[in-house]
Motif scaffolding. Structure first.
Motif, mmCIF file in Angstrom:
data_model
loop_
_atom_site.group_PDB
_atom_site.id
_atom_site.type_symbol
_atom_site.label_atom_id
_atom_site.label_comp_id
_atom_site.label_asym_id
_atom_site.label_seq_id
_atom_site.Cartn_x
_atom_site.Cartn_y
_atom_site.Cartn_z
ATOM 1 N N THR A 177 55.207 29.389 28.198
ATOM 2 C CA THR A 177 55.093 29.809 26.799
ATOM 3 C C THR A 177 53.962 30.812 26.588
ATOM 4 O O THR A 177 54.118 31.768 25.808
ATOM 5 N N CYS A 178 52.834 30.620 27.273
ATOM 6 C CA CYS A 178 51.737 31.586 27.168
ATOM 7 C C CYS A 178 52.173 32.946 27.702
ATOM 8 O O CYS A 178 51.934 33.984 27.081
ATOM 9 N N HIS A 179 52.823 32.936 28.864
ATOM 10 C CA HIS A 179 53.203 34.191 29.512
ATOM 11 C C HIS A 179 54.226 34.976 28.697
ATOM 12 O O HIS A 179 54.089 36.193 28.535
ATOM 13 N N VAL A 180 55.278 34.301 28.210
ATOM 14 C CA VAL A 180 56.308 35.050 27.478
ATOM 15 C C VAL A 180 55.746 35.609 26.177
ATOM 16 O O VAL A 180 56.104 36.713 25.761
ATOM 17 N N PHE A 181 54.863 34.842 25.546
ATOM 18 C CA PHE A 181 54.224 35.318 24.316
ATOM 19 C C PHE A 181 53.378 36.556 24.613
ATOM 20 O O PHE A 181 53.459 37.570 23.901
ATOM 21 N N GLY A 184 55.281 39.693 25.047
ATOM 22 C CA GLY A 184 55.876 40.312 23.865
ATOM 23 C C GLY A 184 57.061 39.582 23.278
ATOM 24 O O GLY A 184 57.667 40.061 22.304
ATOM 25 N N TYR A 185 57.415 38.410 23.820
ATOM 26 C CA TYR A 185 58.516 37.620 23.268
ATOM 27 C C TYR A 185 57.944 36.697 22.181
ATOM 28 O O TYR A 185 57.149 35.804 22.473
ATOM 29 N N ASP A 186 58.364 36.910 20.948
ATOM 30 C CA ASP A 186 57.747 36.223 19.812
ATOM 31 C C ASP A 186 58.345 34.832 19.606
ATOM 32 O O ASP A 186 59.232 34.619 18.772
ATOM 33 N N ILE A 187 57.830 33.866 20.368
ATOM 34 C CA ILE A 187 58.310 32.487 20.258
ATOM 35 C C ILE A 187 57.725 31.777 19.042
ATOM 36 O O ILE A 187 58.128 30.664 18.730
ATOM 37 N N VAL A 188 56.796 32.418 18.344
ATOM 38 C CA VAL A 188 56.225 31.833 17.124
ATOM 39 C C VAL A 188 57.166 32.028 15.947
ATOM 40 O O VAL A 188 57.494 31.088 15.220
ATOM 41 N N SER A 215 48.114 30.241 23.983
ATOM 42 C CA SER A 215 47.617 31.512 24.496
ATOM 43 C C SER A 215 46.334 31.930 23.778
ATOM 44 O O SER A 215 46.295 31.957 22.544
ATOM 45 N N MET A 216 45.316 32.266 24.555
ATOM 46 C CA MET A 216 44.080 32.776 23.957
ATOM 47 C C MET A 216 44.267 34.186 23.410
ATOM 48 O O MET A 216 43.515 34.616 22.540
ATOM 49 N N GLY A 220 52.091 40.121 22.912
ATOM 50 C CA GLY A 220 52.201 41.419 23.567
ATOM 51 C C GLY A 220 50.937 41.917 24.228
ATOM 52 O O GLY A 220 50.868 43.079 24.633
ATOM 53 N N SER A 221 49.941 41.058 24.396
ATOM 54 C CA SER A 221 48.657 41.478 24.970
ATOM 55 C C SER A 221 48.730 41.776 26.462
ATOM 56 O O SER A 221 47.871 42.454 27.010
ATOM 57 N N ARG A 222 49.757 41.220 27.126
ATOM 58 C CA ARG A 222 49.909 41.356 28.587
ATOM 59 C C ARG A 222 48.743 40.724 29.339
ATOM 60 O O ARG A 222 48.443 41.119 30.463
ATOM 61 N N LYS A 223 48.094 39.743 28.728
ATOM 62 C CA LYS A 223 46.960 39.067 29.360
ATOM 63 C C LYS A 223 47.255 37.572 29.475
ATOM 64 O O LYS A 223 47.662 36.933 28.503
#
Length: 278
Positions: A177-181, A184-188, A215-216, A220-223
């Motif tokens: 979930t952290c990675h997809v968010f 750039g995938y808006d799971i929120v 996610s900290m 779409g932060s790619r971090k």
């Protein structure tokens, strides 16, 4: 029934780790297949293996997940790095399959300059030399955040890796979930839309596990920066939505949040309370 656990240390042995899963009121676990930052691994005596198997059977553990080491980069263009990665995935698949662990997940890798296409070809070639049709274990490609030259931040890239495999039926997906968010995938705000895109591209039947992490960093932060559930940019409500979504709720969930085992025990208890599950 909610199947939930956390990433567990196996420093005290695999049988003791299974006992700790029970103590934290979890019913599955994730472990590293070997030293996450090196190459060493531990061989277990049959007595310990038997105790481990008895605990997971008696307490009805759901599917277990082994995580390949971070030092394994199947997308690398460096010959020595690639040869090491091929050896690790081959050995660890055999070892984890012998333990009856259902799934082994790995980060697809970083192409480090050779390009996405070449990197994906390397991943497919490495898997083809490691995956045996006779094995029961399933290999899971993990969805990634897309930092640097990382491969796997898009569902399309994961699809193209599978298309190059000899035994694609042995390869599933783990959604982080952290990675997809971060990718750039808006799971929120649009979890349904993200899962519909996943289904169109890969098929929801390939989804075998979920890494449940906040996610900290923003969308779409790619971090890749994991946060405690409810204390990040995704938030508690959205992650409860992941846990209860009809397409996901029967999958096993694994916490990789920045907690020790006692912290994970409290985190799992909080999630069960919020969901009204004893």
């Amino acid at each position: 029934m909610l199947t939930i656990g956390a990433h567990m240390s196996i420093a005290g042995g695999i049988a003791r780790t299974a006992d700790n899963v029970v103590k934290m009121d979890a019913n599955t676990m994730q472990i590293f297949s070997r030293n996450p930052r090196g190459s060493n691994y531990r061989n277990y005596e049959q007595e310990e293996i038997d105790a481990f198997q008895e605990t997971r059977r008696r307490h009805g553990f759901g599917p277990l997940l082994a995580h390949a080491p971070y030092t394994m980069n199947l997308a690398s263009g460096n010959e020595k790095t690639y040869e090491f990665a091929c050896m690790v995935i081959r050995e660890d698949l055999a070892r984890m399959d012998a333990l009856g662990i259902e799934n082994l997940v790995f980060h697809p890798g970083s192409h480090t300059g050779i390009g996405v296409e070449a990197g994906m070809e390397h991943i497919a070639r490495g898997l083809n030399q490691a995956v045996a049709q006779t094995q029961n274990i399933t290999v899971l490609l993990e969805t990634m955040s897309g930092k640097g030259t990382e491969i796997g931040a898009s569902f399309e890239e994961l699809k193209r890796i599978r298309e190059g495999l000899r035994f694609p039926e042995k390869i599933g997906i783990c959604l982080d979930t952290c990675h997809v968010f971060a990718a750039g995938y808006d799971i929120v705000h649009n979890l349904d839309g993200v899962l519909e895109e996943f289904d169109r591209t890969l098929g929801l039947g390939l989804l075998r596990a979920v890494h449940l992490n906040d996610s900290m960093m923003p969308l779409g932060s790619r971090k890749d920066r994991h946060a405690v559930i409810g204390e990040g940019e995704i938030g508690l409500d959205a992650l409860l939505g992941v846990l209860t979504h009809p397409a996901l709720k029967n999958l096993p969930f694994y916490l990789e949040t920045p907690f020790d085992e006692e912290g994970h025990r409290k985190e799992i208890a909080m999630l069960r309370e919020k969901l009204g599950i004893q």
